[in-house]
Design a protein around this motif. Structure first.
Motif, mmCIF file in Angstrom:
data_model
loop_
_atom_site.group_PDB
_atom_site.id
_atom_site.type_symbol
_atom_site.label_atom_id
_atom_site.label_comp_id
_atom_site.label_asym_id
_atom_site.label_seq_id
_atom_site.Cartn_x
_atom_site.Cartn_y
_atom_site.Cartn_z
ATOM 1 N N SER A 354 28.375 13.816 61.548
ATOM 2 C CA SER A 354 27.112 14.103 62.393
ATOM 3 C C SER A 354 25.844 13.259 62.019
ATOM 4 N N GLN A 355 25.395 12.369 62.865
ATOM 5 C CA GLN A 355 24.536 11.677 62.745
ATOM 6 C C GLN A 355 23.382 12.737 62.598
ATOM 7 N N SER A 356 22.731 13.559 63.771
ATOM 8 C CA SER A 356 21.849 13.804 63.238
ATOM 9 C C SER A 356 22.309 15.461 62.169
ATOM 10 N N THR A 359 25.374 19.187 65.444
ATOM 11 C CA THR A 359 25.278 19.316 66.706
ATOM 12 C C THR A 359 26.783 20.082 65.836
ATOM 13 N N SER A 407 24.902 5.947 69.874
ATOM 14 C CA SER A 407 24.673 5.790 68.741
ATOM 15 C C SER A 407 25.210 4.521 68.621
ATOM 16 N N GLU A 495 28.234 5.706 79.350
ATOM 17 C CA GLU A 495 27.328 6.706 78.457
ATOM 18 C C GLU A 495 25.300 5.762 78.858
HETATM 19 O O1 M6R Z 1 24.789 13.626 65.958
HETATM 20 P P1 M6R Z 1 26.283 13.493 66.321
HETATM 21 O O2 M6R Z 1 26.787 12.198 65.272
HETATM 22 O O3 M6R Z 1 27.372 15.411 65.068
HETATM 23 O O4 M6R Z 1 26.919 13.541 67.570
HETATM 24 C C1 M6R Z 1 28.188 13.080 68.077
HETATM 25 C C2 M6R Z 1 28.316 12.924 69.328
HETATM 26 O O5 M6R Z 1 27.009 13.734 70.081
HETATM 27 C C3 M6R Z 1 27.393 11.957 69.744
HETATM 28 O O6 M6R Z 1 28.035 10.613 68.425
HETATM 29 C C4 M6R Z 1 27.096 11.175 71.718
HETATM 30 O O7 M6R Z 1 29.104 10.365 71.335
HETATM 31 C C5 M6R Z 1 26.474 9.473 70.923
HETATM 32 N N1 M6R Z 1 25.881 9.896 72.449
HETATM 33 C C6 M6R Z 1 27.531 8.186 71.430
HETATM 34 O O8 M6R Z 1 26.983 6.875 71.590
#
Ligand code: M6R
Length: 613
Positions: A354-356, A359, A407, A495
């Motif tokens: 998870s980037q953030s 999630t 992302s 998106e």
């Molecule tokens: O923060 P996360 O990586 O958990 O987020 C997961 C998805 O919500 C995120 O990758 C989403 O699909 C992006 N907007 C893609 O560009």
């Protein structure tokens, strides 16, 4: 999710709050507002629309207060409107609150307060909070000297759900109180001033010293002190963290949009991700992990669980783990995984990406697998994010702050990290030859310069975007490691450009999707795996034969083709070719969106991380 900011110090609060909100707009942007204490009264200014709209409200520049809270909203309860915008106040206008998260029992609390004579001006779940605080402040019998803190804590005890909350009270113009549970909140320490934000970039221009608030932890903040309390209001000390990020990391630095800047940052973000973990002729080193050969050889299965783009990174990682370590690896969408009773035991390793790190579905899935006895490893880009607090092990991508909703650099960093983890496992397990691993290491170290080569195709991709931006449907095809790239390219496109798009495994075409192919439809093929080249070319020829316009991303010399356009990228080990082949597709989505005049960084209906189910 929403973004919150707070300030208390010796400067005018409003510009600091508004700048902070602008940085947090990626978290939500359907309304924005601030509350400051001005001449012993709380002054709230808020409206639907973006932060730029808030900034232009008449009178906002005249506010001189040095304490305030602020919010940018992504609506959950109640449509975007002036009334539903935060901050919310109690009926007597003594307390103002901003909130990120969801109060699940707000109906119950609303009924309770209504019976006590309170009324509500909005449809939000948040409005119960200031009124509940007021109720306890005026009716309760505090057990500590600080009546304000006690009332906040007693109200928060009644809340179910997730929250990061900031509260100010007109009777206490020298303090603000914050608390969080399952929603992020950081406190920045300055000199005779302190800051609060949902995420570090919002206050990075002012300080590099941060406290990461824990779940159910309170902080009472004044100009020159930050006092921490646990959920029973016992005080404690907390280590401060110094962040190395450059304040410029959150600026556009001459780029028109954050997304373009972040695409161009990829040579460097990959360098940061690789860091000192990988050196030629040395074993990969992950100080964060302590996996023995015995543990790794006993793993019965690896699950990679994530959402959206992070899940696509997982699909690339699966290939690396299976091919280098021969451990069965499944990739799952977190929102599906958590409800399907997956087969997990103590021999299962679950990797969460998870980037953030915030999630909701990914965090819930992680908690579930921990309960079932699996070891959990989190991959995140955000220091101290919720997922990193829950997992047994955490590896950071170190891609730097990613602001655009779509992302890009976080994805490529996730992919390279997963491949390096697979290499590390393979070295411990001795499951791949030294030669294979060394070649892959060389390829990874070459990535930054090869990404720079791909970025030189910018103008060609810009031209291609001009040709196809009016399309209604665009299809992406790929086989093997090119399939996740097709999926990610398609997601990026839909998106930010709102064009309908699907990605198919090229071999699946004849099992149904080919029925969609008609004259002049646009098909984008990703062809980088030399072993699958002939088969992929045949699939593309089948769509050409049915009148499709075909655009191809390839690292092979394809002669005698009748494709409409080819973007050539450098050759590289096929386990990491998705890092190169996604870049033209990121640029293509970007330029299509620009041609359509859309807001690239803040696409409609989306927020950067999805903190609700
Ligand atoms: O923060 P996360 O990586 O958990 O987020 C997961 C998805 O919500 C995120 O990758 C989403 O699909 C992006 N907007 C893609 O560009």
């Amino acid at each position: 999710m929403c973004g919150i900011v707070g300030y208390i110090g010796d400067k005018k609060a409003t510009p600091i709050l508004i700048n902070g909100l602008s940085c947090l707009e990626y978290r939500g942007y359907d309304s924005a507002g601030i509350a400051v204490i001005e001449n012993n009264e709380i002054c709230v200014m808020k409206d639907k629309g973006r932060v730029a709209n808030l900034k232009s409200l008449s009178g906002i520049d005249e506010l001189t207060s040095t304490i305030g809270i602020a919010h940018t909203r992504w609506a959950t309860h109640g449509k975007p409107s002036q009334e539903n915008s935060h901050p919310h106040m109690d009926n007597s206008n003594q307390f103002a609150v901003v909130h990120n998260g969801i109060i699940e029992n707000y109906n119950e609390l609303r009924n309770f307060l209504t019976q006590k004579g309170y009324f509500f001006l909005s449809q939000t779940d948040t409005e119960v909070i200031p009124n509940l605080i007021h109720y306890y402040y005026t009716n309760g019998v505090p057990t500590i000297e600080d009546r304000f803190l006690w009332a906040v804590k007693t109200a928060v005890d009644d809340l179910r759900g997730s929250y990061a909350i900031e509260v100010v009270c007109k009777l206490y113009p020298d303090k603000l109180i914050v608390v969080r549970k399952d929603s992020p909140l950081v406190i920045g320490k300055g000199s005779y001033e302190n800051f609060v934000a949902s995420d570090i970039p919002a206050i990075l221009p002012y300080t590099k010293n941060f406290y990461l608030l824990d779940d159910c932890e309170y902080a009472v903040i004044s100009n020159d002190s930050i006092q921490f309390y646990d959920s029973s209001l016992t005080t404690h000390d907390k280590p401060i963290k110094n962040i190395k990020w450059d304040a410029n990391a959150t600026e556009k630095n001459g780029f028109e949009d954050y997304m373009l800047k972040e695409i161009y940052e990829q040579p460097n973000s990959i360098r940061e991700t690789v860091g000192t973990r990988l050196k030629l002729d040395e074993k990969c080193s992950f100080d964060e992990l302590s996996f023995t050969k015995e543990y790794l050889s006993n793993i019965n299965k690896i699950y990679i669980v994530a959402c959206g783009t992070a899940m696509h990174a997982g699909l690339v990682g699966k290939n690396a783990l299976e091919s280098l370590c021969r451990i069965p690896t499944e990739v799952d969408i977190a929102s599906e995984f958590r409800y399907r009773n997956p087969i997990i035991d103590e021999k299962t390793l679950c990797i969460y990406i998870s980037q953030s790190g915030e999630t909701a579905d990914t965090i819930a899935a992680l908690k579930l697998s921990k309960k079932k006895g699996a070891k959990t490893l989190a991959i995140s880009n955000v220091l101290g994010s919720s997922i990193t607090r829950e997992a047994d092990y955490t590896i950071y991508t170190h891609a730097g702050p990613e602001i655009a909703v779509a992302s890009t650099k976080a994805y490529t960093s996730q992919v390279v990290l997963l491949v390096m983890i697979a290499m590390y496992f393979a070295e411990v397990l001795e499951s791949s030859s030294k030669d294979t691993i060394n070649k892959l290491k060389t390829s990874i170290l070459e990535l930054p310069s090869k990404i720079e080569t791909v970025l030189k195709e910018n103008d060609k991709i810009k031209e291609l975007a001009k040709k196809i931006y009016k399309e209604h449907d665009i299809y992406f095809l790929g086989r093997g490691t090119d399939y996740p790239v097709a999926m990610e390219g398609s997601l990026k496109l839909k998106e930010i450009s709102y064009i309908h798009s699907e990605a198919y495994a090229a071999g699946e075409l004849k099992h149904g999707p080919i029925a969609l192919i008609e004259n002049n439809i646009t098909v984008i093929g990703i062809l980088t795996d030399p072993n699958l080249m002939e088969k992929s070319i045949s699939n593309l020829q089948e769509v050409v034969a049915r009148g499709a316009k075909t655009f191809v991303i390839t690292n092979q010399k394809i002669t005698d083709s009748n494709f409409d356009c080819m973007i050539n990228i450098p050759t590289i080990d096929s386990l990491i070719s998705p890092i190169l082949s996604i870049i033209p597709l990121q640029l293509l989505a970007y330029y299509i969106s620009k041609n359509k005049g859309l807001d690239v960084d803040k696409p409609r209906n989306l927020a950067k991380s999805v903190t609700v189910e």
